[in-house]
Motif scaffolding. Sequence first.
Motif, short mmCIF file in Angstrom:
data_model
loop_
_atom_site.label_atom_id
_atom_site.label_comp_id
_atom_site.label_asym_id
_atom_site.label_seq_id
_atom_site.Cartn_x
_atom_site.Cartn_y
_atom_site.Cartn_z
N TRP A 77 0.81 -1.21 0.00
CA TRP A 77 0.00 0.00 0.00
C TRP A 77 0.85 1.26 0.00
CZ3 TRP A 77 0.27 3.62 3.81
CH2 TRP A 77 0.82 3.23 5.03
N LEU A 78 2.03 1.20 0.61
CA LEU A 78 2.91 2.37 0.60
C LEU A 78 3.48 2.60 -0.80
CD1 LEU A 78 3.83 4.47 2.57
CD2 LEU A 78 5.80 3.09 3.11
N GLN A 79 3.72 1.51 -1.52
CA GLN A 79 4.17 1.64 -2.91
C GLN A 79 3.07 2.22 -3.79
OE1 GLN A 79 5.44 -2.34 -3.72
NE2 GLN A 79 7.42 -2.07 -2.71
N LYS A 80 1.82 1.84 -3.52
CA LYS A 80 0.70 2.42 -4.26
C LYS A 80 0.57 3.91 -3.95
CE LYS A 80 -2.22 -1.66 -4.70
NZ LYS A 80 -3.52 -2.25 -4.38
N ALA A 81 0.75 4.27 -2.69
CA ALA A 81 0.69 5.68 -2.31
C ALA A 81 1.78 6.47 -3.01
CB ALA A 81 0.81 5.82 -0.79
N GLU A 82 2.95 5.88 -3.11
CA GLU A 82 4.06 6.56 -3.80
C GLU A 82 3.72 6.77 -5.28
OE1 GLU A 82 8.88 6.35 -3.97
OE2 GLU A 82 7.78 4.49 -3.62
N LYS A 83 3.11 5.77 -5.88
CA LYS A 83 2.74 5.88 -7.29
C LYS A 83 1.69 6.98 -7.48
CE LYS A 83 2.32 2.09 -9.66
NZ LYS A 83 1.79 0.82 -10.22
N LEU A 84 0.72 7.03 -6.58
CA LEU A 84 -0.31 8.08 -6.67
C LEU A 84 0.28 9.47 -6.46
CD1 LEU A 84 -3.28 6.41 -4.79
CD2 LEU A 84 -3.18 7.03 -7.21
N LEU A 85 1.18 9.60 -5.50
CA LEU A 85 1.80 10.91 -5.26
C LEU A 85 2.67 11.32 -6.44
CD1 LEU A 85 2.82 11.06 -1.50
CD2 LEU A 85 1.19 12.47 -2.70
N ASP A 86 3.35 10.37 -7.05
CA ASP A 86 4.15 10.70 -8.23
C ASP A 86 3.26 11.15 -9.39
OD1 ASP A 86 6.58 10.25 -7.05
OD2 ASP A 86 6.75 8.18 -7.76
N HIS A 87 2.12 10.49 -9.52
CA HIS A 87 1.23 10.81 -10.64
C HIS A 87 0.49 12.13 -10.42
CE1 HIS A 87 -2.44 10.49 -13.13
NE2 HIS A 87 -1.57 10.01 -14.02
N PHE A 88 -0.11 12.31 -9.24
CA PHE A 88 -0.92 13.50 -8.99
C PHE A 88 -0.16 14.62 -8.31
CE2 PHE A 88 -4.09 10.07 -9.20
CZ PHE A 88 -4.86 10.57 -10.24
N GLY A 89 0.94 14.29 -7.65
CA GLY A 89 1.82 15.28 -7.06
C GLY A 89 1.18 16.14 -5.99
N ALA A 90 1.51 17.41 -6.02
CA ALA A 90 1.06 18.34 -4.99
C ALA A 90 -0.46 18.52 -5.02
CB ALA A 90 1.74 19.69 -5.18
N GLY A 111 5.75 12.67 3.82
CA GLY A 111 7.02 12.79 4.53
C GLY A 111 7.81 11.50 4.53
N ILE A 112 7.13 10.39 4.75
CA ILE A 112 7.81 9.10 4.75
C ILE A 112 8.40 8.80 3.38
CG2 ILE A 112 7.39 6.61 4.87
CD1 ILE A 112 5.46 7.18 7.18
N LEU A 113 7.68 9.16 2.32
CA LEU A 113 8.15 8.89 0.97
C LEU A 113 9.14 9.94 0.47
CD1 LEU A 113 4.77 7.82 -0.65
CD2 LEU A 113 6.67 6.35 0.04
N LYS A 114 9.47 10.90 1.31
CA LYS A 114 10.39 11.99 0.97
C LYS A 114 9.92 12.75 -0.26
CE LYS A 114 14.60 10.34 3.10
NZ LYS A 114 16.02 10.05 2.92
N PHE A 115 8.61 13.02 -0.29
CA PHE A 115 8.07 13.85 -1.36
C PHE A 115 8.69 15.24 -1.24
CE2 PHE A 115 4.73 16.38 -3.42
CZ PHE A 115 4.57 15.64 -4.58
N PRO A 116 9.22 15.80 -2.31
CA PRO A 116 9.90 17.09 -2.21
C PRO A 116 8.97 18.19 -1.73
CG PRO A 116 10.17 16.14 -4.40
CD PRO A 116 9.23 15.27 -3.65
N ILE A 117 9.38 18.88 -0.69
CA ILE A 117 8.53 19.93 -0.10
C ILE A 117 8.34 21.09 -1.06
CG2 ILE A 117 10.30 21.29 1.06
CD1 ILE A 117 8.36 21.26 3.49
#
Length: 121
Positions: A77-90, A111-117
Amino acid sequence: MKIYELIRLAVEIMFTPISDGVLMLTQVGIWASKDINPYVVWVSSWITLFIAFLWFFLVGRFFRQVPLIEKWMAKKWLQKAEKLLDHFGAGAIMLAFFAPGVRHPIHYIAGILKFPIKKTC
């Protein structure tokens, strides 16, 4: 409006299980009873919310460094969340603010996925 009221509101948002909406409406009601300028109330409440949610993001960044959490992060599920954040971003993070139940966790996950602030601001 005093600075300690803003700090208290941010701490309440961060550490109490009470809905952010309830906390904000209560505080806005208190400020309205003191005849504080509504524009000042609006701007200061958004600044306070920004600081509280930035705190959630930073807590997620901190927990990424904990060895036990690093093992846990391999979950599907964390990998899915990373994929969604990469796709939809901010946009996903901003829209999550209006979705109850997702509002807080998405900031931790970012924060856990180190999404760029810088992408979120």
